[in-house]
Write an enzyme that holds these catalytic residues in place. Structure first.
Site: not given
Ligand code: EPZ
Length: 416
Positions: A91, A115, A120, A303, A325, A395
């Site tokens: 992603r 995923c 997401r 995480d 989250v 990963r």
């Molecule tokens: C980042 O993912 C991390 N990945 C994730 O780590 C981590 O769990 C997550 O941040 C939260 O801390 C990377 O940095 C590569 P978010 P990200 O956008 O950016 C919702 C690991 O295990 N959302 O902060 O994808 C989303 O569905 C991985 O290392 C929307 O609704 O996370 C989630 O419920 C897993 N619309 C929440 O926000 C959007 O456009 C937080 O997601 C974007 C997100």
């Protein structure tokens, strides 16, 4: 397909070093698109996700060499398309959208799709870039982004989102005028990206708070940067020390950004002594049940949820874990229950009733942090645990099985 075989019950002893942070390295790699030159990123972790991002940047036309220190030359990027085959496997590939459209005025990036841990969506990324003047259409699973001139905007996120904050921060460096991001993510990896962009010449302030301001159109230079240590790997290693009742020293530990994790692990009964970036981990007596709710930084990190759940399965008493989250981040529960854990899930809450002893079993990893959770459970379990589909583990963890082996665990990788 590879599996990891663990014969549990051995307390861990010795020293282990934390590798570079996956989630910081991936964003900084994407940022090199912003300026067509030769960039150096050191302290890189050897992970599958890093290999995927390298593949994507090379697909775009970047020349990449090195491993611990990556040399990335983005001067000859001629393609602005991130294909489904690459984006679906990781992603974080979606982080190339902002830099591509900012530098080239166009980008075609596959929607990442959901995923195991949740749908997401990327609606916050899209809405924010549209506010900056990007016209976006979604067609056949791709985001088509076109923009003649990116302009600064005031962005307010409904909830703090790491990826969308990062995409906007990078795009804003090349936009005309000022971009203000309100309700920005405060994660350390977002702070590191801001620092890296500042090293390139960008004007950014407020990172680590809920409001980040970027003044666009500052001339950017090639980047030379060292990746911060991985706070989630560090937390995972501390749980390994605690769940086995050992005595280990963890080097290169980013304690300054692990406050909520360290506090909760101490509440559970793990003795954590800090000495700058070295922590000594021992267990003092019985583990205690706790209540945990995951939150965006600086709250308890989602995480770390699966890893701490493994620890709580062998804790006297009943613990409550609320995952706020991601909507589906309890997949590891069924596998832990197969090892004799007592966990009941109701909506976003898991009730963990501690048991005296887990029993080794054959279990299946379903996502990155779930695989770590099963390995931690295997370290404590009586008998043999076989964790399959360990490509999930690779990963985000650099040779975790080897690191645990060096700490005295009876653990090995095998082809099945
Ligand atoms: C980042 O993912 C991390 N990945 C994730 O780590 C981590 O769990 C997550 O941040 C939260 O801390 C990377 O940095 C590569 P978010 P990200 O956008 O950016 C919702 C690991 O295990 N959302 O902060 O994808 C989303 O569905 C991985 O290392 C929307 O609704 O996370 C989630 O419920 C897993 N619309 C929440 O926000 C959007 O456009 C937080 O997601 C974007 C997100």
């Amino acid at each position: 397909m590879e599996s990891i075989v663990i014969r549990g019950g051995r307390p861990l002893h010795g020293e282990v070093t934390v590798s570079g942070a996956k989630n910081s390295a991936l964003a900084i790699m994407a940022a090199t698109i912003l300026q067509g030159d030769e960039h150096k990123i050191s302290g890189m972790p050897g992970l599958r996700d890093i290999a995927t991002m390298k593949k994507l940047l090379q697909y775009l036309g970047a020349e990449i060499s090195g491993s611990d220190e990556l040399i990335i030359n983005t001067g000859n990027i001629a393609c602005q398309e991130a294909p489904y085959e690459l984006v679906k496997t990781m992603r974080a590939s979606f982080l190339v959208l902002g830099p591509l459209v900012a530098r080239f005025g166009r980008a075609k990036v596959s929607l990442p799709g959901g995923c195991a841990i949740g749908l997401r969506p990327v609606d916050y990324h899209i809405k924010a870039l549209e506010a900056m003047g990007v016209s976006i259409t979604i067609d056949k699973g791709y985001v088509h982004a076109v923009c003649s001139k990116l302009k600064g905007a005031s962005i307010l996120f409904d909830m703090p989102t790491v990826g969308a904050t990062e995409n906007v921060m990078m795009a804003a460096c090349l936009a005309k005028g000022t971009t203000t991001i309100k309700n920005a993510a405060r994660e350390p990896e977002v702070v590191e990206l801001a620092k890296a962009l500042r090293h390139m010449g960008a004007y950014i302030k407020g990172e680590g708070t809920d409001t980040i301001v970027v003044e666009g159109e500052r001339p950017l230079q090639p980047l030379a940067y060292r990746v911060m240590p991985d706070r989630i790997e560090a937390g995972t290693l501390i749980v390994a020390g605690g769940i086995t009742g050992g005595d280990i020293r963890i080097l290169n530990c980013p304690v300054e950004c692990m406050g909520s994790t360290l506090e909760k692990l101490r509440d559970i009964g793990i003795d954590i002594e800090e000495d700058k970036d070295v922590v000594r981990v021992r267990r003092k007596g019985d583990l205690q049940p706790v209540e945990i709710t995951t939150h965006p930084y600086p709250g308890f990190p989602t995480d770390m949820q699966a890893q701490v759940m493994a620890l709580l399965t062998v804790t006297k008493g009943t613990s409550i874990i609320r995952e706020t989250v991601f909507e589906n981040r309890f997949i590891h529960v069924a596998e832990l229950d197969r090892m004799g854990a007592h966990i009941k899930v109701e909506h976003d809450t898991a009730v963990v009733t501690g048991v005296k002893q887990l029993k080794g079993a054959s279990v299946m990893a379903t996502d990155l942090r779930a695989s770590a959770s099963l390995i931690l459970a295997g370290l404590a379990a009586e008998g043999t645990t076989v964790v399959s589909r360990v490509y999930h583990l690779d990963r985000g963890y650099e040779s975790l099985d080897k690191k645990l082996y060096k700490l005295g665990a009876d653990i090995q990788r095998q082809q099945v």
